[in-house]
Design an enzyme around this catalytic site. Structure first.
Site, PDB file in Angstrom:
ATOM      1  N   TYR A   1     -11.075 -19.370   8.894  1.00 36.00           N
ATOM      2  CA  TYR A   1     -10.039 -20.409   8.894  1.00 36.00           C
ATOM      3  C   TYR A   1     -10.631 -21.777   8.543  1.00 36.00           C
ATOM      4  O   TYR A   1     -10.077 -22.510   7.737  1.00 36.00           O
ATOM      5  CB  TYR A   1      -9.359 -20.477  10.267  1.00 36.00           C
ATOM      6  CG  TYR A   1      -8.133 -21.364  10.288  1.00 36.00           C
ATOM      7  CD1 TYR A   1      -8.246 -22.731  10.567  1.00 36.00           C
ATOM      8  CD2 TYR A   1      -6.875 -20.857   9.982  1.00 36.00           C
ATOM      9  CE1 TYR A   1      -7.136 -23.566  10.562  1.00 36.00           C
ATOM     10  CE2 TYR A   1      -5.750 -21.679   9.975  1.00 36.00           C
ATOM     11  CZ  TYR A   1      -5.894 -23.032  10.269  1.00 36.00           C
ATOM     12  OH  TYR A   1      -4.782 -23.838  10.251  1.00 36.00           O
TER      13      TYR A   1
ATOM     14  N   HIS B   1      -9.036 -31.483  13.966  1.00 37.75           N
ATOM     15  CA  HIS B   1      -8.662 -30.414  14.908  1.00 37.75           C
ATOM     16  C   HIS B   1      -9.861 -29.500  15.133  1.00 37.75           C
ATOM     17  O   HIS B   1     -10.480 -29.040  14.189  1.00 37.75           O
ATOM     18  CB  HIS B   1      -7.492 -29.586  14.344  1.00 37.75           C
ATOM     19  CG  HIS B   1      -6.162 -30.267  14.501  1.00 37.75           C
ATOM     20  ND1 HIS B   1      -4.980 -29.606  14.347  1.00 37.75           N
ATOM     21  CD2 HIS B   1      -5.850 -31.549  14.797  1.00 37.75           C
ATOM     22  CE1 HIS B   1      -3.974 -30.461  14.545  1.00 37.75           C
ATOM     23  NE2 HIS B   1      -4.479 -31.647  14.816  1.00 37.75           N
TER      24      HIS B   1
ATOM     25  N   PRO C   1       0.519 -19.198   2.292  1.00 36.56           N
ATOM     26  CA  PRO C   1       0.005 -20.382   2.998  1.00 36.56           C
ATOM     27  C   PRO C   1      -0.434 -20.120   4.448  1.00 36.56           C
ATOM     28  O   PRO C   1      -0.968 -20.999   5.094  1.00 36.56           O
ATOM     29  CB  PRO C   1       1.176 -21.357   2.945  1.00 36.56           C
ATOM     30  CG  PRO C   1       2.354 -20.574   2.561  1.00 36.56           C
ATOM     31  CD  PRO C   1       1.901 -19.359   1.876  1.00 36.56           C
TER      32      PRO C   1
ATOM     33  N   LYS D   1      -5.165 -21.914   2.814  1.00 41.14           N
ATOM     34  CA  LYS D   1      -6.273 -21.798   1.870  1.00 41.14           C
ATOM     35  C   LYS D   1      -5.970 -22.335   0.468  1.00 41.14           C
ATOM     36  O   LYS D   1      -6.898 -22.564  -0.305  1.00 41.14           O
ATOM     37  CB  LYS D   1      -6.677 -20.306   1.745  1.00 41.14           C
ATOM     38  CG  LYS D   1      -7.312 -19.763   3.000  1.00 41.14           C
ATOM     39  CD  LYS D   1      -8.710 -20.312   3.198  1.00 41.14           C
ATOM     40  CE  LYS D   1      -9.172 -20.221   4.637  1.00 41.14           C
ATOM     41  NZ  LYS D   1      -9.337 -21.526   5.272  1.00 41.14           N
TER      42      LYS D   1
ATOM     43  N   TYR E   1       0.567 -20.866  15.415  1.00 39.33           N
ATOM     44  CA  TYR E   1       0.993 -19.778  14.526  1.00 39.33           C
ATOM     45  C   TYR E   1       1.602 -18.695  15.425  1.00 39.33           C
ATOM     46  O   TYR E   1       0.922 -18.143  16.272  1.00 39.33           O
ATOM     47  CB  TYR E   1      -0.196 -19.165  13.795  1.00 39.33           C
ATOM     48  CG  TYR E   1      -0.843 -20.039  12.743  1.00 39.33           C
ATOM     49  CD1 TYR E   1      -1.766 -21.020  13.095  1.00 39.33           C
ATOM     50  CD2 TYR E   1      -0.543 -19.863  11.397  1.00 39.33           C
ATOM     51  CE1 TYR E   1      -2.372 -21.815  12.126  1.00 39.33           C
ATOM     52  CE2 TYR E   1      -1.150 -20.655  10.417  1.00 39.33           C
ATOM     53  CZ  TYR E   1      -2.058 -21.617  10.794  1.00 39.33           C
ATOM     54  OH  TYR E   1      -2.654 -22.403   9.825  1.00 39.33           O
TER      55      TYR E   1
HETATM   56  P1  FAS Z   1      -0.627 -27.744  -8.477  1.00 38.66           P
HETATM   57  O1  FAS Z   1       0.454 -26.733  -8.773  1.00 38.66           O
HETATM   58  O2  FAS Z   1      -0.564 -28.552  -7.238  1.00 38.66           O
HETATM   59  O3  FAS Z   1      -0.727 -28.791  -9.681  1.00 38.66           O
HETATM   60  C1  FAS Z   1      -0.602 -28.366 -11.035  1.00 38.66           C
HETATM   61  C2  FAS Z   1      -0.103 -29.545 -11.835  1.00 38.66           C
HETATM   62  O4  FAS Z   1      -0.040 -29.151 -13.213  1.00 38.66           O
HETATM   63  C3  FAS Z   1       1.306 -29.961 -11.417  1.00 38.66           C
HETATM   64  O5  FAS Z   1       1.333 -31.348 -11.129  1.00 38.66           O
HETATM   65  C4  FAS Z   1       2.160 -29.611 -12.634  1.00 38.66           C
HETATM   66  O6  FAS Z   1       3.211 -30.531 -12.849  1.00 38.66           O
HETATM   67  C5  FAS Z   1       1.139 -29.673 -13.772  1.00 38.66           C
HETATM   68  N1  FAS Z   1       1.531 -28.864 -14.928  1.00 38.66           N
HETATM   69  C6  FAS Z   1       2.045 -27.607 -14.924  1.00 38.66           C
HETATM   70  N2  FAS Z   1       2.309 -27.216 -16.187  1.00 38.66           N
HETATM   71  C7  FAS Z   1       1.938 -28.243 -17.008  1.00 38.66           C
HETATM   72  C8  FAS Z   1       1.971 -28.454 -18.412  1.00 38.66           C
HETATM   73  N3  FAS Z   1       2.463 -27.518 -19.235  1.00 38.66           N
HETATM   74  N4  FAS Z   1       1.511 -29.629 -18.896  1.00 38.66           N
HETATM   75  C9  FAS Z   1       1.011 -30.586 -18.072  1.00 38.66           C
HETATM   76  N5  FAS Z   1       0.967 -30.462 -16.724  1.00 38.66           N
HETATM   77  C10 FAS Z   1       1.431 -29.296 -16.214  1.00 38.66           C
HETATM   78  N6  FAS Z   1      -1.293 -24.586   0.279  1.00 38.66           N
HETATM   79  C11 FAS Z   1      -1.714 -24.708   1.541  1.00 38.66           C
HETATM   80  O7  FAS Z   1      -2.925 -24.691   1.776  1.00 38.66           O
HETATM   81  N7  FAS Z   1      -0.803 -24.858   2.572  1.00 38.66           N
HETATM   82  C12 FAS Z   1       0.561 -24.908   2.331  1.00 38.66           C
HETATM   83  O8  FAS Z   1       1.360 -25.030   3.249  1.00 38.66           O
HETATM   84  C13 FAS Z   1       1.033 -24.786   1.012  1.00 38.66           C
HETATM   85  N8  FAS Z   1       2.382 -24.845   0.733  1.00 38.66           N
HETATM   86  C14 FAS Z   1       2.796 -24.689  -0.575  1.00 38.66           C
HETATM   87  C15 FAS Z   1       4.167 -24.751  -0.913  1.00 38.66           C
HETATM   88  C16 FAS Z   1       4.588 -24.577  -2.246  1.00 38.66           C
HETATM   89  C17 FAS Z   1       6.064 -24.621  -2.596  1.00 38.66           C
HETATM   90  C18 FAS Z   1       3.634 -24.370  -3.253  1.00 38.66           C
HETATM   91  C19 FAS Z   1       4.074 -24.154  -4.699  1.00 38.66           C
HETATM   92  C20 FAS Z   1       2.270 -24.331  -2.934  1.00 38.66           C
HETATM   93  C21 FAS Z   1       1.843 -24.497  -1.600  1.00 38.66           C
HETATM   94  N9  FAS Z   1       0.492 -24.485  -1.252  1.00 38.66           N
HETATM   95  C22 FAS Z   1       0.053 -24.620   0.018  1.00 38.66           C
HETATM   96  C23 FAS Z   1      -0.493 -24.308  -2.256  1.00 38.66           C
HETATM   97  C24 FAS Z   1      -0.714 -25.638  -2.891  1.00 38.66           C
HETATM   98  O9  FAS Z   1      -1.093 -26.573  -1.926  1.00 38.66           O
HETATM   99  C25 FAS Z   1      -1.714 -25.424  -3.995  1.00 38.66           C
HETATM  100  O10 FAS Z   1      -2.795 -24.616  -3.557  1.00 38.66           O
HETATM  101  C26 FAS Z   1      -2.231 -26.708  -4.573  1.00 38.66           C
HETATM  102  O11 FAS Z   1      -1.147 -27.488  -4.970  1.00 38.66           O
HETATM  103  C27 FAS Z   1      -3.143 -26.348  -5.734  1.00 38.66           C
HETATM  104  O12 FAS Z   1      -3.364 -27.475  -6.465  1.00 38.66           O
HETATM  105  P2  FAS Z   1      -3.451 -27.387  -8.062  1.00 38.66           P
HETATM  106  O13 FAS Z   1      -4.350 -26.252  -8.433  1.00 38.66           O
HETATM  107  O14 FAS Z   1      -3.770 -28.772  -8.503  1.00 38.66           O
HETATM  108  O15 FAS Z   1      -1.993 -26.946  -8.559  1.00 38.66           O
HETATM  109  C1  PHB Z   2       1.192 -27.412   6.855  1.00 37.40           C
HETATM  110  O1  PHB Z   2       0.941 -28.294   7.689  1.00 37.40           O
HETATM  111  O2  PHB Z   2       1.992 -27.581   5.897  1.00 37.40           O
HETATM  112  C2  PHB Z   2       0.489 -26.085   6.969  1.00 37.40           C
HETATM  113  C3  PHB Z   2      -0.539 -25.954   7.888  1.00 37.40           C
HETATM  114  C4  PHB Z   2      -1.180 -24.721   7.992  1.00 37.40           C
HETATM  115  C5  PHB Z   2      -0.783 -23.671   7.199  1.00 37.40           C
HETATM  116  C6  PHB Z   2       0.240 -23.810   6.263  1.00 37.40           C
HETATM  117  C7  PHB Z   2       0.881 -25.029   6.154  1.00 37.40           C
HETATM  118  O3  PHB Z   2      -1.416 -22.466   7.318  1.00 37.40           O
END
Ligand code: FAS
Ligand code: PHB
Length: 388
Positions: free
Chosen positions: A383, A72, A292, A296, A200
């Site tokens: 962004y 994009h 989100p 980032k 957005y």
């Molecule tokens: P993660 O949380 O992805 O991974 C951590 C891992 O550690 C998990 O697999 C967990 O099971 C494991 N873990 C935890 N405790 C443990 C333990 N005691 N023992 C062993 N393993 C353990 N970011 C965006 O940019 N755009 C979005 O739209 C977006 N939507 C999101 C929606 C939700 C519901 C959440 C929670 C996050 C969202 N995020 C989004 C942010 C997300 O993408 C995170 O930034 C990303 O998953 C970060 O990756 P990790 O740091 O690997 O953490």
């Molecule tokens: C998504 O595609 O899930 C998405 C994209 C942009 C955002 C947040 C979520 O800022």
């Protein structure tokens, strides 16, 4: 068991760090509480900064992303029933890649398996020990058996709720937080995206976002009260609300259909300092959370991995400058992304008790953005991702 770097967490941070270190000849073990299927079932991020794209290619896991991802060169912002485009390419010569976090994680798991990387699923009771010595170790149980891993360093890639951040003494750790008074209700549907780029939308009823995963898999969000439950929202209620909040020309062409995933995510800004204590490094969501809105979260996890990966390679070559400066370098970029995510969230969402004046200020912000290339450039460079 002994390894050079023990990685807690098999999400994108832990897997990417393990993959990069393995390719550099550095031994790792990844401990993941959940099953691989469980990790892959989480629907999260969708937009990759180009720095993240380059890291995935450097890690040897970018082939499917290059084939199936969408490049994009801009995004749309909308308010009061009209939208305007921020042209990243024309403004700053940059772009982003739309490729879901689920697919990034799937590609990383496949690469770990193909290199016989050690990823242990179903670990319980992970505990970190002797972090303030030069002989740290991690203990855990699996299938009822106690295990111990001796290592040089521990990488806490265990997300917001994991044990790593909590292993830093309370008199050392400083936390900064803002919890937003609303959440995002997100859906996936096997429908063609309403727009070729993201939209957005600011609306007096609340924020909405139109995104996608591929030509026939769309991702949509509407801001909702924190008290809402997924079961409060039928598919038709979701589609009707989304149509109210996006510009009419998009609402008229929106293809609706049954949702295949529906979830509500709370929004918070959070940073823990320092991101290193003794032989422990905090990476990704273990150290910071962003709303989100600015896409980032996953990308900040990638830049943490970038700094730590290069620091550890340097360490094993006899120079500890990279690991010594990890926290300072990672936090410098984290705080700038926290600011951007907070500012975009503040501009685009409807806050409780928001006055008519506040709504006009948001709309004036957007009007100014639309009228000023200088303002658009500021948004664009944040962004697409600040330099590592
Ligand atoms: P993660 O949380 O992805 O991974 C951590 C891992 O550690 C998990 O697999 C967990 O099971 C494991 N873990 C935890 N405790 C443990 C333990 N005691 N023992 C062993 N393993 C353990 N970011 C965006 O940019 N755009 C979005 O739209 C977006 N939507 C999101 C929606 C939700 C519901 C959440 C929670 C996050 C969202 N995020 C989004 C942010 C997300 O993408 C995170 O930034 C990303 O998953 C970060 O990756 P990790 O740091 O690997 O953490
Ligand atoms: C998504 O595609 O899930 C998405 C994209 C942009 C955002 C947040 C979520 O800022």
């Amino acid at each position: 068991m002994r390894t050079q770097v023990c990685i807690i967490g098999g999400g994108p941070s832990g897997l990417l760090l393990s993959q990069l270190l393995h390719r550099a000849g550095i031994d790792t073990v990844v401990l993941e509480r959940q099953s691989q299927d469980y990790v892959l079932a989480r629907v999260r991020a969708g937009v990759l900064e180009w720095g993240t794209v380059e890291m995935l290619n450097e890690a040897g896991v970018g082939a499917r992303m290059e084939k199936e991802g969408f490049v994009h060169t801009g995004t749309y912002l909308a308010a009061r029933n009209k939208g305007f485009r921020i042209d990243f390419d024309q403004l700053i010569g940059k772009k982003v890649m739309v490729y879901g976090q689920t697919e990034v994680t799937r590609d990383l798991y496949a690469a770990r398996a193909s290199m016989d990387g050690v990823v242990i699923h179903g670990t319980e009771g992970v505990a970190l020990h002797a972090l303030d010595t030069d002989a740290p170790f991690v203990t855990f149980t699996k299938d009822g058996t106690e295990h111990r891993i001796d290592c040089d360093y521990v990488a806490g890639c265990d997300g917001f709720h994991g044990p790593s951040r909590k292993a830093i003494p309370a008199n050392v750790l400083k936390e900064y937080e803002r919890v937003y008074p609303f959440g995002w209700l997100g859906v996936l549907s096997h429908t063609p995206p309403v727009s070729h780029e993201l939209i957005y939308a600011n609306h007096e009823r609340g924020f909405a976002l139109c995104s996608m995963r591929n030509a026939n898999l769309s991702r949509y969000y509407v801001q909702c009260p924190l008290t809402d439950k997924v079961e409060d929202w039928s598919d038709s209620a979701f589609w009707d609300e989304l149509k109210r909040r996006i510009p009419e020309d998009a609402a008229e062409t929106l293809v609706t259909g049954p949702t295949i995933e529906k979830s509500i995510a709370p929004l918070r800004s959070f940073v823990a300092e320092p991101m290193r204590w003794g032989r422990l490094f905090l990476v990704g969501d273990a150290a910071h959370i962003v709303p989100p809105t600015g896409a980032k979260g996953l990308n900040l996890a990638a830049s943490d991995v970038h700094y730590l990966y290069h620091g550890l390679v340097q360490f094993y070559q006899g120079d500890d400058e990279g690991v010594t400066k990890y926290s300072e370098k990672a936090l410098a970029r984290v705080w700038k992304s926290e600011r951007f995510s907070w500012s975009l969230t503040t501009m685009l969402h409807r806050f409780p008790n928001q006055s008519a004046f506040d709504q006009r200020m948001q709309e004036a912000d957007l009007d100014y953005l639309e009228s000023s290339d200088a303002a658009k450039k500021v948004l664009a460079e944040n962004y697409v991702g600040l330099p590592f």
